[in-house]
Design a protein around this motif. Structure first.
Motif, PDB file in Angstrom:
ATOM      1  N   UNK A  56      48.236  30.060  37.311  1.00 40.59           N
ATOM      2  CA  UNK A  56      47.614  31.343  36.950  1.00 40.59           C
ATOM      3  C   UNK A  56      47.868  32.382  38.026  1.00 40.59           C
ATOM      4  N   UNK A  57      47.981  33.639  37.637  1.00 39.14           N
ATOM      5  CA  UNK A  57      48.432  34.696  38.550  1.00 39.14           C
ATOM      6  C   UNK A  57      47.524  34.860  39.767  1.00 39.14           C
ATOM      7  N   UNK A  58      46.217  34.777  39.615  1.00 38.44           N
ATOM      8  CA  UNK A  58      45.287  35.020  40.722  1.00 38.44           C
ATOM      9  C   UNK A  58      44.636  33.734  41.233  1.00 38.44           C
ATOM     10  N   UNK A  59      45.216  32.588  40.916  1.00 36.88           N
ATOM     11  CA  UNK A  59      44.587  31.322  41.289  1.00 36.88           C
ATOM     12  C   UNK A  59      44.496  31.151  42.799  1.00 36.88           C
ATOM     13  N   UNK A  60      45.609  31.371  43.507  1.00 37.36           N
ATOM     14  CA  UNK A  60      45.633  31.124  44.945  1.00 37.36           C
ATOM     15  C   UNK A  60      44.666  32.061  45.665  1.00 37.36           C
ATOM     16  N   UNK A  61      44.626  33.341  45.258  1.00 40.56           N
ATOM     17  CA  UNK A  61      43.680  34.275  45.882  1.00 40.56           C
ATOM     18  C   UNK A  61      42.235  33.834  45.657  1.00 40.56           C
ATOM     19  N   UNK A  62      41.939  33.328  44.457  1.00 39.33           N
ATOM     20  CA  UNK A  62      40.573  32.871  44.153  1.00 39.33           C
ATOM     21  C   UNK A  62      40.193  31.674  45.015  1.00 39.33           C
ATOM     22  N   UNK A  63      41.120  30.749  45.204  1.00 39.91           N
ATOM     23  CA  UNK A  63      40.827  29.577  46.026  1.00 39.91           C
ATOM     24  C   UNK A  63      40.713  29.935  47.505  1.00 39.91           C
ATOM     25  N   UNK A  64      41.460  30.955  47.948  1.00 36.67           N
ATOM     26  CA  UNK A  64      41.444  31.322  49.364  1.00 36.67           C
ATOM     27  C   UNK A  64      40.205  32.121  49.747  1.00 36.67           C
ATOM     28  N   UNK A  65      39.584  32.802  48.793  1.00 35.86           N
ATOM     29  CA  UNK A  65      38.473  33.690  49.106  1.00 35.86           C
ATOM     30  C   UNK A  65      37.319  32.969  49.809  1.00 35.86           C
ATOM     31  N   UNK A  66      36.792  31.838  49.307  1.00 37.04           N
ATOM     32  CA  UNK A  66      35.666  31.194  50.003  1.00 37.04           C
ATOM     33  C   UNK A  66      36.070  30.515  51.307  1.00 37.04           C
ATOM     34  N   UNK A  67      37.366  30.246  51.494  1.00 36.23           N
ATOM     35  CA  UNK A  67      37.808  29.563  52.713  1.00 36.23           C
ATOM     36  C   UNK A  67      37.832  30.485  53.925  1.00 36.23           C
ATOM     37  N   UNK A  68      37.846  31.800  53.699  1.00 37.33           N
ATOM     38  CA  UNK A  68      37.968  32.740  54.807  1.00 37.33           C
ATOM     39  C   UNK A  68      36.812  32.633  55.792  1.00 37.33           C
ATOM     40  N   UNK A  69      35.618  32.289  55.293  1.00 39.50           N
ATOM     41  CA  UNK A  69      34.420  32.240  56.153  1.00 39.50           C
ATOM     42  C   UNK A  69      34.093  30.830  56.613  1.00 39.50           C
ATOM     43  N   UNK A  70      34.950  29.871  56.307  1.00 39.16           N
ATOM     44  CA  UNK A  70      34.697  28.482  56.688  1.00 39.16           C
ATOM     45  C   UNK A  70      35.489  28.117  57.936  1.00 39.16           C
ATOM     46  N   UNK A  71      35.004  27.147  58.667  1.00 37.87           N
ATOM     47  CA  UNK A  71      35.715  26.636  59.838  1.00 37.87           C
ATOM     48  C   UNK A  71      36.803  25.673  59.355  1.00 37.87           C
ATOM     49  N   UNK A  72      37.981  25.680  59.939  1.00 41.50           N
ATOM     50  CA  UNK A  72      38.430  26.407  61.141  1.00 41.50           C
ATOM     51  C   UNK A  72      39.141  27.713  60.838  1.00 41.50           C
ATOM     52  N   UNK A  73      39.012  28.233  59.593  1.00 43.79           N
ATOM     53  CA  UNK A  73      39.784  29.411  59.206  1.00 43.79           C
ATOM     54  C   UNK A  73      39.068  30.711  59.541  1.00 43.79           C
ATOM     55  N   UNK A  74      37.807  30.623  59.946  1.00 46.43           N
ATOM     56  CA  UNK A  74      37.036  31.819  60.239  1.00 46.43           C
ATOM     57  C   UNK A  74      37.648  32.561  61.427  1.00 46.43           C
ATOM     58  N   UNK A  75      37.773  33.869  61.304  1.00 52.21           N
ATOM     59  CA  UNK A  75      38.360  34.678  62.377  1.00 52.21           C
ATOM     60  C   UNK A  75      39.869  34.819  62.289  1.00 52.21           C
ATOM     61  N   UNK A  76      40.510  34.203  61.284  1.00 48.08           N
ATOM     62  CA  UNK A  76      41.948  34.316  61.120  1.00 48.08           C
ATOM     63  C   UNK A  76      42.285  35.723  60.623  1.00 48.08           C
ATOM     64  N   UNK A  77      43.270  36.404  61.241  1.00 52.06           N
ATOM     65  CA  UNK A  77      43.607  37.764  60.797  1.00 52.06           C
ATOM     66  C   UNK A  77      43.962  37.806  59.312  1.00 52.06           C
ATOM     67  N   UNK A  78      43.651  38.939  58.674  1.00 50.97           N
ATOM     68  CA  UNK A  78      43.917  39.079  57.244  1.00 50.97           C
ATOM     69  C   UNK A  78      45.379  38.912  56.888  1.00 50.97           C
TER      70      UNK A  78
END
Length: 660
Positions: A56-78
């Motif tokens: 699906x076109x927006x699948x990867x963005x949807x899965x990545x959204x909640x991971x941005x605030x989780x460890x160890x990905x928190x603080x990773x540049x956009x």
């Protein structure tokens, strides 16, 4: 046609900066990509996506959204997160493309295997003899050729495959047993009527080989989904511990064996920068070109590259300074830099990984934007494309109201169009690469051949006068100093000048051919003995192709050439093979066995050149200078000079230089 190439450099920075970048890429971005791949592979709807052959076109963005605030990905540049999303999409797009290709190949081989029968079986099915079956096949082949009405010669590759593709539906629609058997005979023999019955042993071997190919493709289609990169040895150590436990099934053994033999990448995933404004170019107090990246503005990097690629980075700097000074007036689509990737490359060293690897920058560039004339051409193309895009939006608006996203894209297109139309190249880039002015009547043709990889002819098309010819030997006539491999060991006071000798580039070309032939012989012997066969020529072929391209373009500038005609490589194999066969027939007339032996030896000794690479070098160098290139069909004539001359004359008969 856009000519995209890649230039690269090493990035120099303090160790603390390199350590920070390594940890972000290895301990945050790469695990994020691994997690996204895992989430997709274990998703409940994965089988539906596999059947549809796309995500699906927006699948990867949807899965990545909640991971941005989780460890160890928190603080990773956009930008790193965006790069991770792009890489995951690219991996799956590539995987789907490979699987589709394998699936189509499997279907084709299965269809061929259902048709493949021995001559004995075909004779039984048609209830006739071999000669009658061949006569019927000849009739059907002529009927198929006449029905297709091919513009190409019947012996050409395009015509051949058109006939083969037409035989399969004709076989399915055949109404009589003899017609069906005749079509099967043609398909089995690659669209030709055989002269003699086949060898039964060869038929069995051919059928067995096809069955093995089908079985291997079926196994490959069961291949696992895309996986990430494991940068530490913990996974391998856990698998090794698991292998020490009792194993009861063959499936467990196979799984463990696959995991233990799997080669793990020790490099983190690269960071992709999709726009040229993501990079900030400047010079430090010492006058060195430096770069900063979006999301890493506090970390400057100094550029370290060779002389060949330095002008490109100097151009990135001047383009960015013009854009920075006139941000609302300079369109980014006319800047040479198109995109970039930040990645690590292994090197010799000890200690921490950021000390045993180099941080590199790979930049995708558009050669067409190197000169003012190229910028003007690209500008006109972009204006036409943008106007067409706006017209499409207006036509959609007449049918129904545009969505907010479409309205936003329409507004952006209108802004880009206004910017392109008002942009004055000479005002913002007055000192940029001088505009090359060639004579419209002077055209250069390049022919390819066996003894001469490149032969050129420069022609004045208005008078049909041949201005000059140049063979490979003449193009590579420039001399150079090289170190003498056999210095005089008896003379301890040997001067420095005697340690070097003068050779021409053509002598280097001859040495390269001899080295390739020697390495081919060494590889053959090593393969027989099951030994290491890593013999190479250290990119000497690429270097010689660059020397040829440089010599051709220097001559083109000297004669004020406006257009370079390059041979089409679509019929290269047929052209080279026909030339070899012609030489063999002249050498041994009437003796087929000696002709075949001579042709085989000739291919081994002479036909070892990358013509595709040579043409790419010529196109790249011509784009930098501002000379246009076009493609024509090379004829099989007696001499390479005639081929180069004929290439230009035939092209001019079809097109005038102003139409190119």
């Amino acid at each position: 046609m856009t000519h995209i190439t890649v230039v690269q450099c090493r990035l120099i920075a303090p160790e603390s900066t390199l350590q920070h970048i390594w940890k972000m890429m290895a301990q945050q971005q790469t695990p994020l990509i691994n997690q996204l791949l895992h989430d997709i592979n274990t998703h409940p709807d994965i089988n539906t996506w596999l059947t549809a052959n796309q995500l699906p076109s927006k699948l990867v963005e949807t899965l990545a959204q909640p991971l941005k605030t989780q460890s160890p990905y928190q603080g990773l540049p956009g930008r790193f997160i965006t790069s991770a999303i792009i890489l995951v999409k690219e991996m799956y797009a590539s995987w789907f493309a490979i699987q589709t290709q394998k699936r189509l190949s499997l279907e084709g081989k299965k269809r061929f295997l259902t048709i493949l029968k021995s001559d004995k079986q075909l004779i039984q099915d048609s209830q006739t003899d071999f000669l009658t079956l061949c006569y019927k096949a000849q009739q059907l082949l002529k009927r198929t050729q006449n029905k297709l009405k091919l513009d190409e010669p019947q012996h050409s590759e395009k015509a051949h495959w058109s006939i083969i593709n037409a035989l399969y539906p004709a076989y399915n629609n055949a109404k009589t047993p003899i017609s069906r058997a005749a079509f099967a005979l043609l398909i089995k023999n690659n669209g030709q009527v055989p002269d003699t019955p086949e060898n039964p042993d060869y038929y069995q071997q051919r059928r067995k080989r096809k069955e093995i190919q089908i079985r291997r493709l079926e196994e490959q289609l069961k291949a696992s989904l895309p996986k990430g990169r494991i940068l530490d040895s913990k996974h391998w150590e856990n698998t090794l511990k698991l292998a020490q436990t009792p194993i009861t099934t063959i499936e467990e053994i196979t799984s463990l064996q696959t995991q233990l033999l799997q080669k793990y990448s020790h490099l983190p995933f690269p960071v992709f920068y999709g726009t040229n404004t993501d990079l900030t170019w400047f010079k430090n107090p010492q006058g060195r070109i430096c770069v900063k990246f979006n999301g890493l503005n506090q970390y400057p990097f100094q550029i370290a590259c060779n002389k060949r690629q330095y002008p490109w980075f100097q151009r990135f700097f001047t383009d960015y300074q013009s854009y920075k000074s006139h941000k609302q007036q300079v369109p980014t689509g006319l800047m040479v830099l198109r995109s970039a990737r930040l990645l690590w490359q292994p090197t010799n060293g000890q200690g921490e990984p950021w000390n045993t690897h180099h941080l590199s920058l790979h930049c995708a560039i558009d050669n067409d934007l190197w000169t003012i004339s190229g910028i003007q051409q690209v500008k006109q193309q972009k204006i036409l494309q943008t106007e067409q895009k706006i017209a499409n939006f207006h036509s959609k608006a007449l049918e129904k109201e545009l969505t907010p996203n479409q309205q936003q894209r329409l507004k952006a297109s209108q802004t880009s169009l206004n910017l392109l139309k008002t942009f004055d190249i000479n005002e913002f880039f007055p000192s940029k690469c001088s505009l090359y002015q060639g004579s419209p009547d002077i055209i250069l043709g390049v022919s390819i051949g066996l003894e001469n990889p490149a032969t050129i002819a420069i022609i004045n098309i208005s008078t049909q006068e041949i201005l000059t010819y140049r063979t490979t030997k003449q193009l590579l006539s420039r001399t150079r100093k090289v170190r003498n491999k056999k210095p005089n060991s008896n003379n301890s006071n040997q001067s420095l000048s005697s340690a070097y000798k003068q050779i021409s580039n053509y002598e280097l070309f001859l040495q390269y051919q001899q080295q390739k032939h020697h390495n081919q012989h060494q590889r053959h012997n090593a393969q027989i003995n099951d030994a290491n066969n890593n013999y190479g020529e250290a990119n000497l072929g690429l270097y010689l192709n660059r020397l040829l391209a440089k010599a051709i373009l220097e001559l083109a500038q000297q004669y004020q050439v406006s257009l370079i005609i390059l041979p089409s490589l679509k019929n290269k194999r047929e052209l080279i093979e026909s030339e070899i066969r012609a030489k063999a027939e002249l050498k041994y007339p009437g003796c087929k066995e000696k002709q075949d032996s001579y042709a085989k030896d000739y291919r081994t000794n002479v036909h070892q050149w990358s013509y595709q690479q040579l043409i790419k070098c010529i196109e790249s160098k011509a784009a930098q200078i501002g000379i246009d290139t076009a493609t024509g069909k090379q004829m099989n004539l007696e001499t390479s000079q005639d081929q180069a001359r004929n290439l230009v004359l035939n092209f001019c008969q079809k097109f005038s230089p102003t139409q190119v």
